[in-house]
Design an enzyme around this catalytic site. Structure first.
Site, PDB file in Angstrom:
ATOM      1  CB  SER A 194      -0.862  -0.033   1.268  1.00 55.38           C
ATOM      2  OG  SER A 194      -2.022   0.725   1.115  1.00 55.38           O
ATOM      3  CB  CYS A 238       3.596   9.611   3.492  1.00 53.80           C
ATOM      4  SG  CYS A 238       2.399  10.297   2.367  1.00 53.80           S
ATOM      5  CG  LEU A 288      -6.236  -2.963  11.345  1.00 54.81           C
ATOM      6  CD1 LEU A 288      -7.262  -2.738  12.438  1.00 54.81           C
ATOM      7  CD2 LEU A 288      -4.882  -3.303  11.958  1.00 54.81           C
ATOM      8  CE1 TYR A 291      -4.011  14.277   2.898  1.00 54.29           C
ATOM      9  CE2 TYR A 291      -4.214  12.000   2.197  1.00 54.29           C
ATOM     10  CZ  TYR A 291      -3.743  12.946   3.095  1.00 54.29           C
ATOM     11  OH  TYR A 291      -3.019  12.554   4.192  1.00 54.29           O
ATOM     12  CB  ALA A 348       0.470  10.443  -1.264  1.00 52.46           C
ATOM     13  NE  ARG A 350      -5.585   3.336  -0.917  1.00 51.04           N
ATOM     14  CZ  ARG A 350      -4.823   2.848   0.054  1.00 51.04           C
ATOM     15  NH1 ARG A 350      -4.291   3.657   0.956  1.00 51.04           N
ATOM     16  NH2 ARG A 350      -4.558   1.563   0.133  1.00 51.04           N
TER      17      ARG A 350
HETATM   18  C1  FNR Z   1      -0.332   5.465   5.108  1.00 52.96           C
HETATM   19  N1  FNR Z   1      -1.447   5.414   4.274  1.00 52.96           N
HETATM   20  C2  FNR Z   1      -1.424   6.065   3.068  1.00 52.96           C
HETATM   21  N2  FNR Z   1      -2.450   5.904   2.192  1.00 52.96           N
HETATM   22  C3  FNR Z   1      -2.401   6.440   0.956  1.00 52.96           C
HETATM   23  O1  FNR Z   1      -3.342   6.272   0.185  1.00 52.96           O
HETATM   24  N3  FNR Z   1      -1.299   7.170   0.574  1.00 52.96           N
HETATM   25  C4  FNR Z   1      -0.241   7.388   1.399  1.00 52.96           C
HETATM   26  O2  FNR Z   1       0.752   7.994   1.008  1.00 52.96           O
HETATM   27  C5  FNR Z   1      -0.322   6.868   2.711  1.00 52.96           C
HETATM   28  N4  FNR Z   1       0.677   7.082   3.625  1.00 52.96           N
HETATM   29  C6  FNR Z   1       0.734   6.327   4.770  1.00 52.96           C
HETATM   30  C7  FNR Z   1       1.880   6.351   5.580  1.00 52.96           C
HETATM   31  C8  FNR Z   1       1.984   5.522   6.682  1.00 52.96           C
HETATM   32  C9  FNR Z   1       3.240   5.525   7.492  1.00 52.96           C
HETATM   33  C10 FNR Z   1       0.921   4.647   7.008  1.00 52.96           C
HETATM   34  C11 FNR Z   1       1.010   3.705   8.186  1.00 52.96           C
HETATM   35  C12 FNR Z   1      -0.227   4.651   6.247  1.00 52.96           C
HETATM   36  C13 FNR Z   1      -2.515   4.454   4.537  1.00 52.96           C
HETATM   37  C14 FNR Z   1      -2.087   3.040   4.114  1.00 52.96           C
HETATM   38  O3  FNR Z   1      -1.842   2.965   2.723  1.00 52.96           O
HETATM   39  C15 FNR Z   1      -3.153   2.014   4.491  1.00 52.96           C
HETATM   40  O4  FNR Z   1      -4.326   2.301   3.767  1.00 52.96           O
HETATM   41  C16 FNR Z   1      -3.453   2.025   5.987  1.00 52.96           C
HETATM   42  O5  FNR Z   1      -2.243   1.996   6.741  1.00 52.96           O
HETATM   43  C17 FNR Z   1      -4.328   0.836   6.416  1.00 52.96           C
HETATM   44  O6  FNR Z   1      -3.717  -0.386   6.075  1.00 52.96           O
HETATM   45  P1  FNR Z   1      -2.885  -1.285   7.159  1.00 52.96           P
HETATM   46  O7  FNR Z   1      -1.729  -0.466   7.635  1.00 52.96           O
HETATM   47  O8  FNR Z   1      -3.850  -1.584   8.279  1.00 52.96           O
HETATM   48  O9  FNR Z   1      -2.474  -2.499   6.383  1.00 52.96           O
END
Ligand code: FNR
Length: 360
Positions: free
Chosen positions: A23, A26, A302, A183, A58, A231
């Site tokens: 996924s 950032c 999750l 966003y 992103a 997304r």
């Molecule tokens: C994210 N998430 C996120 N989502 C997205 O669409 N673009 C991004 O740049 C980010 N940046 C980001 C940074 C960090 C450090 C985290 C932990 C999360 C959200 C991420 O892609 C994901 O959707 C969520 O973390 C939920 O999934 P997990 O972590 O439960 O597997």
């Protein structure tokens, strides 16, 4: 039965080696949008780790579209060189590099999480944010965002288009448009952030107009044989906001406009949201969108265990499973899952002995 998690998936001209996707996340580690060795190693190690597709964080289409000053950007030709190194390495590992194109809208100009995740003033290197309407995300923000006028909207669309061209030049193979998490694009979609009275506000058709116009612009630059993901936040988890019914209608239109996968996240539009966070909490969104709009979906949120991810695919709730934090804890999550599930995959030759029977 063969493992659904490690089954192939062809989307347009690319064949993913399994259903495990990193996924976008950032890293708050760039300067003026430029990637560096952190990004190369972070993304590269997840390609070594066995994911079929690694979607880069992103990546801002303009400087003012960055969440923080340390976000990656793709708003200058000079950004491309380092991205080419990253994509080449990921491709060398039989994984595909994806990029998420983003504009943070009213949630831009904040400090990194480890610097407090707060709005930056102009003196601190921040900037005035833009949005569909001049409504603050947090009431205590000093200034509301500036409402985008028609010219501003046209610039956003042009920025996405130019970014798509650069992303192709940098050899990304999947492009994901970030229309989630409160966003800019999501701000237009949600009635809780968009109170415009022109053709970009009010009715459902007007609120999704920006997204559809961005898709059309991106498609003029992004090859027809490469996958396009969007997304979305399937729901705002707030009364009067965007919801799953609207997501289903939108997904049908996305399918018509040539989008291949709807990546189903949720939330982020308003600070008073109430998210029932638990394992698989967003999976029902992916399932409804898949079954009712007949489009491929990605489940996220999750999902941390091999059997859990297998079940989502076996039950036909999604086509791809994205992994966020679990893949930060373990970049080799797909290799680990293949080992746990006793599934034969092609290991990186340097790591093959991790898979042979324990005492050899
Ligand atoms: C994210 N998430 C996120 N989502 C997205 O669409 N673009 C991004 O740049 C980010 N940046 C980001 C940074 C960090 C450090 C985290 C932990 C999360 C959200 C991420 O892609 C994901 O959707 C969520 O973390 C939920 O999934 P997990 O972590 O439960 O597997």
């Amino acid at each position: 039965m063969a493992s659904p998690l490690f089954s192939l998936l062809q989307i347009k001209s690319i064949i993913l080696r399994n259903r495990m996707v990193i996924s976008p996340m950032c890293q708050y580690s760039a300067e003026d949008g430029f990637a560096n060795d952190w990004h190369l190693v972070h993304l590269g190690s997840r390609a070594v780790g066995g994911a079929s597709l690694i979607i880069q964080e992103a990546t801002a289409v303009s400087p003012e579209g960055r969440i923080s000053p340390e976000d990656l950007g793709i708003y200058k030709g000079e950004h491309i060189e380092k991205y080419k190194q990253i994509t080449a390495f990921i491709l060398s590992q039989n994984a595909f590099p994806g990029i998420q194109l983003a504009h943070a809208g009213r949630k831009a100009s904040t400090s990194a999480p480890w610097q407090g995740n707060r709005k930056l003033t102009l003196d601190e290197g921040g900037w005035r944010t833009v949005a569909p309407s001049a409504i603050r995300y947090h009431e205590d923000e000093a200034l509301p965002p500036l409402e985008l006028d028609k010219e501003g909207i046209a610039k956003v669309i042009a920025d996405f288009k130019a970014a798509a061209r650069r992303a192709h030049e940098a050899c990304y193979k999947v492009l994901e448009i970030h229309a989630a998490h409160g966003y800019l694009i999501h701000e237009f979609m949600s009635p809780l952030c968009n109170t415009r009275t022109d053709e970009y506000g009010g009715s459902f058709d007007n609120r999704i107009r920006l997204l559809l116009e961005i898709i059309e612009a991106v498609k003029t630059e992004w090859p027809v044989d490469l996958p396009l993901f969007v997304r979305i936040s399937g729901t705002d988890w707030a009364e009067g906001g965007w919801d799953v019914d609207q997501s289903v209608v939108l997904a049908k239109l996305l399918k018509e406009s040539g989008v291949d996968v709807v990546d189903c996240s949720s939330g982020g539009a308003v600070s008073h949201q109430k998210i029932p966070v638990e394992p698989n909490y967003q999976v029902p969104i992916a399932e409804r969108v898949k079954k009712e709009a007949h489009i491929c979906t990605a489940a996220i949120g999750l999902i941390t265990e091999a059997e859990q991810a297998e079940a989502i695919l076996k039950n036909g709730q999604a086509d791809l499973v994205f992994f966020g934090r679990a893949s930060l804890r373990n970049p080799y999550l797909p290799l680990t899952f293949a080992h746990e599930l006793h599934t034969d995959i092609i290991w990186p030759k340097q790591y093959e002995r991790a898979h042979v029977k324990e005492n050899k």
